[in-house]
Design an enzyme around this catalytic site. Sequence first.
Site, mmCIF file in Angstrom:
data_model
loop_
_atom_site.group_PDB
_atom_site.id
_atom_site.type_symbol
_atom_site.label_atom_id
_atom_site.label_comp_id
_atom_site.label_asym_id
_atom_site.label_seq_id
_atom_site.Cartn_x
_atom_site.Cartn_y
_atom_site.Cartn_z
ATOM 1 N N LYS A 137 2.186 -3.812 6.444
ATOM 2 C CA LYS A 137 2.592 -3.870 5.029
ATOM 3 C C LYS A 137 4.098 -3.634 4.903
ATOM 4 C CE LYS A 137 -1.405 -4.642 3.227
ATOM 5 N NZ LYS A 137 -1.678 -5.916 2.582
ATOM 6 N N SER A 148 0.851 -1.192 0.000
ATOM 7 C CA SER A 148 0.000 0.000 0.000
ATOM 8 C C SER A 148 0.885 1.240 0.000
ATOM 9 C CB SER A 148 -0.860 -0.007 1.267
ATOM 10 O OG SER A 148 -1.489 1.243 1.419
ATOM 11 N N TYR A 198 -1.706 -0.947 10.553
ATOM 12 C CA TYR A 198 -1.979 -1.518 9.227
ATOM 13 C C TYR A 198 -0.798 -1.240 8.288
ATOM 14 C CZ TYR A 198 -3.648 -1.702 4.421
ATOM 15 O OH TYR A 198 -3.744 -1.959 3.075
HETATM 16 P P1 NAD Z 1 -10.935 -7.136 0.806
HETATM 17 O O1 NAD Z 1 -11.193 -7.091 2.261
HETATM 18 O O2 NAD Z 1 -12.049 -6.911 -0.129
HETATM 19 O O3 NAD Z 1 -10.229 -8.516 0.412
HETATM 20 C C1 NAD Z 1 -9.353 -9.195 1.274
HETATM 21 C C2 NAD Z 1 -9.738 -10.658 1.236
HETATM 22 O O4 NAD Z 1 -8.852 -11.404 2.069
HETATM 23 C C3 NAD Z 1 -11.157 -10.926 1.770
HETATM 24 O O5 NAD Z 1 -11.866 -11.666 0.810
HETATM 25 C C4 NAD Z 1 -10.945 -11.706 3.056
HETATM 26 O O6 NAD Z 1 -11.990 -12.618 3.294
HETATM 27 C C5 NAD Z 1 -9.611 -12.371 2.796
HETATM 28 N N1 NAD Z 1 -8.827 -12.677 3.994
HETATM 29 C C6 NAD Z 1 -8.538 -11.868 5.031
HETATM 30 N N2 NAD Z 1 -7.768 -12.509 5.919
HETATM 31 C C7 NAD Z 1 -7.547 -13.753 5.426
HETATM 32 C C8 NAD Z 1 -6.804 -14.875 5.869
HETATM 33 N N3 NAD Z 1 -6.143 -14.846 7.033
HETATM 34 N N4 NAD Z 1 -6.794 -15.998 5.102
HETATM 35 C C9 NAD Z 1 -7.484 -16.046 3.943
HETATM 36 N N5 NAD Z 1 -8.200 -15.016 3.467
HETATM 37 C C10 NAD Z 1 -8.223 -13.864 4.194
HETATM 38 O O7 NAD Z 1 -9.747 -6.090 0.540
HETATM 39 P P2 NAD Z 1 -9.180 -5.520 -0.839
HETATM 40 O O8 NAD Z 1 -9.571 -4.097 -0.916
HETATM 41 O O9 NAD Z 1 -9.480 -6.420 -1.955
HETATM 42 O O10 NAD Z 1 -7.624 -5.546 -0.511
HETATM 43 C C11 NAD Z 1 -6.791 -6.585 -0.945
HETATM 44 C C12 NAD Z 1 -5.376 -6.331 -0.473
HETATM 45 O O11 NAD Z 1 -4.942 -5.058 -0.952
HETATM 46 C C13 NAD Z 1 -5.259 -6.263 1.056
HETATM 47 O O12 NAD Z 1 -4.065 -6.904 1.430
HETATM 48 C C14 NAD Z 1 -5.179 -4.782 1.348
HETATM 49 O O13 NAD Z 1 -4.453 -4.514 2.515
HETATM 50 C C15 NAD Z 1 -4.446 -4.267 0.118
HETATM 51 N N6 NAD Z 1 -4.741 -2.850 -0.164
HETATM 52 C C16 NAD Z 1 -6.043 -2.457 -0.310
HETATM 53 C C17 NAD Z 1 -6.313 -1.103 -0.535
HETATM 54 C C18 NAD Z 1 -7.733 -0.639 -0.678
HETATM 55 O O14 NAD Z 1 -7.979 0.552 -0.514
HETATM 56 N N7 NAD Z 1 -8.695 -1.490 -0.983
HETATM 57 C C19 NAD Z 1 -5.276 -0.176 -0.625
HETATM 58 C C20 NAD Z 1 -3.965 -0.626 -0.490
HETATM 59 C C21 NAD Z 1 -3.704 -1.980 -0.266
HETATM 60 C C1 UD1 Z 2 -7.046 5.585 3.710
HETATM 61 C C2 UD1 Z 2 -6.025 4.836 4.532
HETATM 62 C C3 UD1 Z 2 -5.036 4.132 3.625
HETATM 63 C C4 UD1 Z 2 -5.737 3.252 2.618
HETATM 64 C C5 UD1 Z 2 -6.686 4.140 1.821
HETATM 65 C C6 UD1 Z 2 -7.439 3.392 0.760
HETATM 66 C C7 UD1 Z 2 -5.769 6.219 6.527
HETATM 67 C C8 UD1 Z 2 -4.826 7.048 7.326
HETATM 68 N N1 UD1 Z 2 -5.303 5.755 5.372
HETATM 69 O O1 UD1 Z 2 -6.381 6.615 3.114
HETATM 70 O O2 UD1 Z 2 -4.156 3.333 4.374
HETATM 71 O O3 UD1 Z 2 -4.772 2.654 1.778
HETATM 72 O O4 UD1 Z 2 -7.615 4.727 2.730
HETATM 73 O O5 UD1 Z 2 -8.328 2.483 1.358
HETATM 74 O O6 UD1 Z 2 -6.883 5.948 6.928
HETATM 75 N N2 UD1 Z 2 -12.458 12.235 3.395
HETATM 76 C C9 UD1 Z 2 -13.450 13.150 3.712
HETATM 77 N N3 UD1 Z 2 -14.630 12.675 4.175
HETATM 78 C C10 UD1 Z 2 -14.886 11.343 4.346
HETATM 79 C C11 UD1 Z 2 -13.872 10.417 4.010
HETATM 80 C C12 UD1 Z 2 -12.667 10.904 3.552
HETATM 81 O O7 UD1 Z 2 -13.276 14.354 3.580
HETATM 82 O O8 UD1 Z 2 -15.986 10.979 4.793
HETATM 83 C C13 UD1 Z 2 -11.196 12.739 2.829
HETATM 84 C C14 UD1 Z 2 -9.944 12.365 3.615
HETATM 85 O O9 UD1 Z 2 -9.669 13.329 4.590
HETATM 86 C C15 UD1 Z 2 -8.891 12.309 2.490
HETATM 87 C C16 UD1 Z 2 -9.683 11.839 1.272
HETATM 88 O O10 UD1 Z 2 -11.046 12.113 1.577
HETATM 89 O O11 UD1 Z 2 -8.415 13.609 2.215
HETATM 90 C C17 UD1 Z 2 -9.525 10.344 0.979
HETATM 91 O O12 UD1 Z 2 -9.837 9.611 2.170
HETATM 92 P P1 UD1 Z 2 -9.845 8.007 2.197
HETATM 93 O O13 UD1 Z 2 -10.695 7.494 1.106
HETATM 94 O O14 UD1 Z 2 -10.145 7.610 3.585
HETATM 95 O O15 UD1 Z 2 -8.375 7.570 1.826
HETATM 96 P P2 UD1 Z 2 -6.961 7.914 2.499
HETATM 97 O O16 UD1 Z 2 -7.103 8.955 3.534
HETATM 98 O O17 UD1 Z 2 -5.991 8.163 1.417
#
Ligand code: NAD
Ligand code: UD1
Length: 343
Positions: free
Chosen positions: A154, A126, A150
Amino acid sequence: MAGRILITGGTGYIGSHTAVVLTQSGHDIVLYDNLSSSSDVILDALKEITGKPIPFVKGDVRDADRLVHTLKSHKIDAVMHFAGLKAVGESVEKPLEYFTNNIQGAISLLNALQTQSINTFIFSSSATVYGEPEYLPFDEEHPTNALNPYGRSKKHVEEILQDIASSNPALRIACLRYFNPVGAHESRLIGEIPKGNPNNLMPSIAQVAMGDREELCVFGDDYPTSDGTGVRDYIHVMDLAEGHAASLTFLESNTGWHAFNLGSGTGYSVMELIHAFEKEANCTIPYRITERLAGDIAEYYSNPDKAAKLLGWKTKRNLKKMCASTWKKTKLTLYSSDTISQK
Ligand code: NAD
Ligand code: UD1
């Protein structure tokens, strides 16, 4: 082409979109998930989108026996590791749960891969690993200084991967640092299904548009940004999925440990996202300016040049597409409790 790929967290948001891209580009995949934050209903959706049933194993990445059995019986050659917990706020309340799931889970998986001599590994990292920006845009050389459990989970897994890549020259590892994934597959059959109260911006806007929330709280309008609201690098989940396919191709001819930013390189403010969404949903999003969120960062966006140069990948879908696909998926969820059967 890499043989059969195991996708851990494969029924989740990003894993399921990646499953579509990989299947449609001719890869054989197997999904592995404990269904803690997703549902196996997604398997029907994937079948409908790709025209094929996708093999699925219900299992936890901390279950070593199940993993080894799965790797052997499905003759896995490469792994994409999405499984994990991802809510920053929850990680502050339950750090041990996050370290157990995300770090112990990764170690358990890596041990299982070692027993089968599987060398290709793609990790969902991430952008949050960077922490407070020392300069912008973030390139992959920016120091990593994650600010919460979190983010640290990572960062630690990235470091573990670096260490094992140094110890074994046969390994091929990519850590993909996602910026802010949003949007959904055009079929509307898969997408982000936020549990409970989503805190992230795009699902919150979608909830207001649906009438599930009265108004959006905009966390601060006095940041040093173009309009005072926070700026982020939003990336369409299908672009992100394609970034995984490009990374797999890259690893076919490259050993070692590699980190890549997956972002668009463009930052959009909260107000810009609200207005773009209003256009696509043809509605007004009521909002109220509130206090800044403690620890929130003003601007966060990528330099995606390394991925463009080495992976031959860059984002293709703009903010309009991100909002339109989120809205289409949200409407489907609103009008159907069974998101799969209705189109
Ligand atoms: P998600 O929650 O939709 O998917 C994660 C999946 O992992 C789920 O289906 C859950 O059931 C499964 N899971 C969790 N723990 C497990 C375990 N111990 N064993 C087997 N399965 C397990 O999340 P996502 O948004 O698809 O994210 C996927 C990956 O990307 C995650 O590692 C997350 O940290 C990373 N990531 C997500 C974002 C985002 O904003 N969505 C941003 C940066 C990184
Ligand atoms: C968050 C997580 C980050 C994760 C990312 C995507 C934190 C510190 N970071 O980041 O680890 O990878 O989400 O899932 O939580 N905002 C509003 N109103 C709202 C929600 C958000 O104004 O109701 C603003 C926030 O202040 C920010 C922007 O929208 O400026 C984006 O917010 P968000 O979607 O939560 O993402 P991140 O803050 O980047």
